[in-house]
Design a protein around this motif. Sequence first.
Motif, PDB file in Angstrom:
ATOM      1  N   VAL A 105       0.814  -1.216   0.000  1.00 20.74           N
ATOM      2  CA  VAL A 105       0.000   0.000   0.000  1.00 20.74           C
ATOM      3  C   VAL A 105       0.852   1.272   0.000  1.00 20.74           C
ATOM      4  O   VAL A 105       0.520   2.244  -0.696  1.00 20.74           O
ATOM      5  CB  VAL A 105      -0.972  -0.019   1.200  1.00 20.74           C
ATOM      6  CG1 VAL A 105      -1.689   1.312   1.328  1.00 20.74           C
ATOM      7  CG2 VAL A 105      -1.964  -1.164   1.054  1.00 20.74           C
ATOM      8  N   PRO A 106       1.983   1.343   0.736  1.00 17.88           N
ATOM      9  CA  PRO A 106       2.746   2.597   0.773  1.00 17.88           C
ATOM     10  C   PRO A 106       3.571   2.853  -0.487  1.00 17.88           C
ATOM     11  O   PRO A 106       4.148   3.932  -0.635  1.00 17.88           O
ATOM     12  CB  PRO A 106       3.687   2.412   1.978  1.00 17.88           C
ATOM     13  CG  PRO A 106       3.212   1.194   2.690  1.00 17.88           C
ATOM     14  CD  PRO A 106       2.554   0.348   1.656  1.00 17.88           C
ATOM     15  N   THR A 107       3.676   1.872  -1.385  1.00 16.12           N
ATOM     16  CA  THR A 107       4.574   1.972  -2.536  1.00 16.12           C
ATOM     17  C   THR A 107       3.969   2.827  -3.642  1.00 16.12           C
ATOM     18  O   THR A 107       2.820   2.630  -4.039  1.00 16.12           O
ATOM     19  CB  THR A 107       4.901   0.574  -3.087  1.00 16.12           C
ATOM     20  OG1 THR A 107       5.473  -0.232  -2.049  1.00 16.12           O
ATOM     21  CG2 THR A 107       5.878   0.660  -4.253  1.00 16.12           C
ATOM     22  N   THR A 108       4.770   3.767  -4.158  1.00 15.73           N
ATOM     23  CA  THR A 108       4.377   4.556  -5.330  1.00 15.73           C
ATOM     24  C   THR A 108       4.773   3.796  -6.582  1.00 15.73           C
ATOM     25  O   THR A 108       5.896   3.285  -6.685  1.00 15.73           O
ATOM     26  CB  THR A 108       5.070   5.922  -5.323  1.00 15.73           C
ATOM     27  OG1 THR A 108       4.660   6.654  -4.164  1.00 15.73           O
ATOM     28  CG2 THR A 108       4.725   6.726  -6.573  1.00 15.73           C
ATOM     29  N   LEU A 109       3.847   3.718  -7.544  1.00 12.79           N
ATOM     30  CA  LEU A 109       4.124   3.069  -8.826  1.00 12.79           C
ATOM     31  C   LEU A 109       4.325   4.136  -9.890  1.00 12.79           C
ATOM     32  O   LEU A 109       3.529   5.058 -10.021  1.00 12.79           O
ATOM     33  CB  LEU A 109       2.976   2.147  -9.229  1.00 12.79           C
ATOM     34  CG  LEU A 109       2.669   0.984  -8.287  1.00 12.79           C
ATOM     35  CD1 LEU A 109       1.484   0.176  -8.826  1.00 12.79           C
ATOM     36  CD2 LEU A 109       3.888   0.086  -8.114  1.00 12.79           C
ATOM     37  N   LEU A 110       5.407   3.997 -10.663  1.00 16.78           N
ATOM     38  CA  LEU A 110       5.683   4.907 -11.772  1.00 16.78           C
ATOM     39  C   LEU A 110       5.653   4.100 -13.058  1.00 16.78           C
ATOM     40  O   LEU A 110       6.478   3.208 -13.267  1.00 16.78           O
ATOM     41  CB  LEU A 110       7.039   5.581 -11.592  1.00 16.78           C
ATOM     42  CG  LEU A 110       7.451   6.592 -12.667  1.00 16.78           C
ATOM     43  CD1 LEU A 110       6.434   7.729 -12.767  1.00 16.78           C
ATOM     44  CD2 LEU A 110       8.841   7.146 -12.377  1.00 16.78           C
TER      45      LEU A 110
END
Length: 448
Positions: free
Chosen positions: A74-79
């Motif tokens: 959940v805390p991970t940003t996806l680029l």
Amino acid sequence: MNPPKPPQVTARDDGYPDLIVHNASLVLTCAGKGPRRGSEQDDLHAVPDGAVAVTGSRITAVGPVTDIMQMGGVPTTLLDARGGIVMPGMVDSHTHPVYGGNRADEFLKRLAGASYEELHAAGGGIQATVDATRKMRVADLVESARGRLWSMFFAGVTTFEAKSGYGLSVASEMTQLQAIRELDAEGPWELVPTFLGAHALPRECADDRGGYVDLVCEKMIPKVAALELAEFCDVFCERGAFTVEESRRILQTGQAHGLIPKLHADELSPSGGTRLGVELGARSVDHLPYVNDEEIELLGKSNTAAVLLPATSFFLFKDRYAPGRKLVDAGAIVALASDHNPGSSHTLSMGRVLELGVMRCGLTVREALNAVTVNAAYAVGREKEVGTLEPGKQADIIILNVSTPEDLIYAWGVNHVVAVIKRGRLVDRRRQPDETRPKTQRFSDLFS
């Protein structure tokens, strides 16, 4: 001045990466043991349909997207790379970005037939930039260089070598190097400082070569070392600049004060600089259009990088370029750099440098990409930190809007960089200062 030691990689308390770059057609890791040589320089160690995980400022994992995505939470940003190429931030291993003045008038004279050497002999060239730079304070130099660095940064360069050499006096050389230090601290880029007090003889020492070499060795170098303003010491070893004997004395003095040698070598004539660089264990010898077969063999057997600067030959209207194909085939460590400066290579585009490396120096596309990443990082002593995408390395990453490496050169003249990540942070173009971006206003405001 020693390069910083890499910090330990630390994971989040919850074990999730902060960022995952995914949906890449290829992740070009450029990974492996040491700089690329020979046939290895054509291998980018690409991961098809790959992804990169980042925690803090460090890369934590590189691999197939199916494996990397399982690490997220959940805390991970996806680029989303949108099918483009993901690769290491480029390293420009030879630049002169801090200076005063403008030499467009000399460009017009060269268009009319004057040579670079003629302009230099007439008191223009480097001396013209010295005159302008000596009038500037540290703050002035920082402000003038900032826009150049932003342009190069958003064209994919995340680490720069930055030279002095437009002061040619104790005070002005220190001013240039202090400006480089302040620009490095300002970021988001990273600057590797090089002292180039032996760039040319200043006008006031035209009849006292020995006196100026004494000044460089006895005053400038000790002060640079004491203030820890540079990591490298460079010399322009060339006809009309400094002889092999003068260059040897300056570089050995630098070594005695902890500065690693580099050379401008064999650019305008066979200067003997390449041979001297190998003899002294220089980190790199740069330019090299006039390097001969024996010197190519020496480089192939040495740990001295050959930094090719094809934009300089192009901008000076020269027919002779560094023999990149021969150097790679001989096993040399080959890098490419812009040589950005106000006189002989006024470019801010590493994309153009890649194109010229392929079209004029004989490198393959993949060799050229290794030449601006892993080998360029080696040329500036940053190979343990940047230049490849590997766990533990600094997360300097760029995303390109092409799906194959060859498209970078095939679709030439275009900036293909769509995103730049430095030390794990996606840098928004809006961070670029107002003075370097176009300004809009209402027409009616002009009359209010």
